[in-house]
Enzyme design. Sequence first.
Site, PDB file in Angstrom:
ATOM      1  CG  ASP A   1      -0.853  -0.336   7.959  1.00 21.83           C
ATOM      2  OD1 ASP A   1      -1.609   0.581   8.325  1.00 21.83           O
ATOM      3  OD2 ASP A   1       0.366  -0.180   7.744  1.00 21.83           O
TER       4      ASP A   1
ATOM      5  CE  LYS B   1       0.926   1.265   4.484  1.00 17.91           C
ATOM      6  NZ  LYS B   1       1.675   2.427   4.873  1.00 17.91           N
TER       7      LYS B   1
HETATM    8  P1  ATP Z   1       4.177  -0.444   8.132  1.00 15.11           P
HETATM    9  O1  ATP Z   1       4.112   0.377   6.887  1.00 15.11           O
HETATM   10  O2  ATP Z   1       2.984  -1.363   8.309  1.00 15.11           O
HETATM   11  O3  ATP Z   1       4.523   0.276   9.361  1.00 15.11           O
HETATM   12  P2  ATP Z   1       6.620  -1.468   7.075  1.00 15.11           P
HETATM   13  O4  ATP Z   1       6.190  -1.709   5.683  1.00 15.11           O
HETATM   14  O5  ATP Z   1       7.449  -0.263   7.326  1.00 15.11           O
HETATM   15  O6  ATP Z   1       5.360  -1.490   8.004  1.00 15.11           O
HETATM   16  P3  ATP Z   1       7.216  -4.260   7.366  1.00 15.11           P
HETATM   17  O7  ATP Z   1       7.855  -4.672   6.082  1.00 15.11           O
HETATM   18  O8  ATP Z   1       5.807  -4.643   7.575  1.00 15.11           O
HETATM   19  O9  ATP Z   1       7.413  -2.701   7.597  1.00 15.11           O
HETATM   20  O10 ATP Z   1       8.151  -4.843   8.532  1.00 15.11           O
HETATM   21  C1  ATP Z   1       8.349  -4.243   9.767  1.00 15.11           C
HETATM   22  C2  ATP Z   1       9.007  -5.270  10.685  1.00 15.11           C
HETATM   23  O11 ATP Z   1       8.066  -6.304  10.949  1.00 15.11           O
HETATM   24  C3  ATP Z   1      10.191  -5.985  10.041  1.00 15.11           C
HETATM   25  O12 ATP Z   1      11.366  -5.280  10.268  1.00 15.11           O
HETATM   26  C4  ATP Z   1      10.152  -7.355  10.700  1.00 15.11           C
HETATM   27  O13 ATP Z   1      10.950  -7.374  11.855  1.00 15.11           O
HETATM   28  C5  ATP Z   1       8.712  -7.559  11.161  1.00 15.11           C
HETATM   29  N1  ATP Z   1       7.938  -8.578  10.398  1.00 15.11           N
HETATM   30  C6  ATP Z   1       7.098  -9.481  10.933  1.00 15.11           C
HETATM   31  N2  ATP Z   1       6.517 -10.236   9.997  1.00 15.11           N
HETATM   32  C7  ATP Z   1       6.974  -9.811   8.803  1.00 15.11           C
HETATM   33  C8  ATP Z   1       6.727 -10.217   7.458  1.00 15.11           C
HETATM   34  N3  ATP Z   1       5.894 -11.209   7.150  1.00 15.11           N
HETATM   35  N4  ATP Z   1       7.355  -9.522   6.480  1.00 15.11           N
HETATM   36  C9  ATP Z   1       8.199  -8.507   6.805  1.00 15.11           C
HETATM   37  N5  ATP Z   1       8.479  -8.124   8.061  1.00 15.11           N
HETATM   38  C10 ATP Z   1       7.877  -8.753   9.067  1.00 15.11           C
END
Ligand code: ATP
Length: 306
Positions: A143, A13
């Site tokens: 989210d 997203k």
């Molecule tokens: P958001 O935008 O929802 O705040 P993000 O996109 O910045 O999140 P994610 O890629 O969702 O970040 O990952 C954040 C942290 O979540 C990662 O650093 C990891 O430690 C943990 N995590 C747990 N499950 C997952 C997964 N399936 N994929 C990626 N990261 C995961």
Amino acid sequence: MPIKSVTVRVPAKVNLQLSVGPRESDGYHQLVTVFQAISIFDEVTVKIGEQASGINLTVSGDQVHGVPTDASNLVVKAAELIANKFEIDIDVSIDIKKSIPVAGGMAGGSADAAAAIVAIDELYSLDMTREEMHSIASQLGSDVPFLLSGGTAIGQGRGDQLTAALSRGTYHWVLALSSVGLSTPAVYSECDRLRQGLDISEPQISDALMQALLTADPSNVGKLLVNDLQPAACSLRPALRLILDVGQEYGALGAIVSGSGPTVAFLVSDEEHGLDLAVALSASGVVGSVTRAFGPVHGAKVIESH
Ligand code: ATP
């Protein structure tokens, strides 16, 4: 014959609006956000029968770095919540084929959690209602409910109280990715620090943005993109300001840090414009890697079941 394997495709997203209210006593913030699901996809495959007991998790694809393979992964948490709710044993192997940048502000972990809910529902023939899926999703993260439905939606509360937004047309994006992610809690803390002593009002939906989405007007949408976490993300990662400037210099209709960053999203007028901007960003030397996407797209969806 019972189903043995289900693969669900789930999008990333961007937030077209991310308005953050004052910090509350429990440390959280009231949000008003407009999500758009875009065409960067993870695939989550859940298989029964290859595993004696428990959950065996593997991660493949081009974005594996930083993804936990233990019980802290959101797909494992999703499986555990469902096992408790329906009082069943979930003994499966799960593979996440990852293309959504990790810790990139594009909700990759949340997307995988949404995909796991849909896959396990199908695999165990649970026939969950939308409300049941939403309730499990919102326990996993604010989210996650949006990634079940995708499209374009307004999120309120923590971002998990969703209303569909009326949006017409297709929007083309160029995304500047960073090889090192930003921690969402760290970005919120920096936001609180930068706002110290300021009077922060309750967030409101941007009527102008809603109107621009309704009339399929990307140049207006571009001007109305807003992210209250952007100053904090740029404060923690000053190079983001350079990236935002390069995109604007090369004619992006709008430029915004995605969620808590560090991905920077540029709205462009069409595919060709996207290609030109992608080339310019790559040549600028300030961007790690560049990818293109369009939205809105559908949320978590079964693409294979056998
Ligand atoms: P958001 O935008 O929802 O705040 P993000 O996109 O910045 O999140 P994610 O890629 O969702 O970040 O990952 C954040 C942290 O979540 C990662 O650093 C990891 O430690 C943990 N995590 C747990 N499950 C997952 C997964 N399936 N994929 C990626 N990261 C995961």
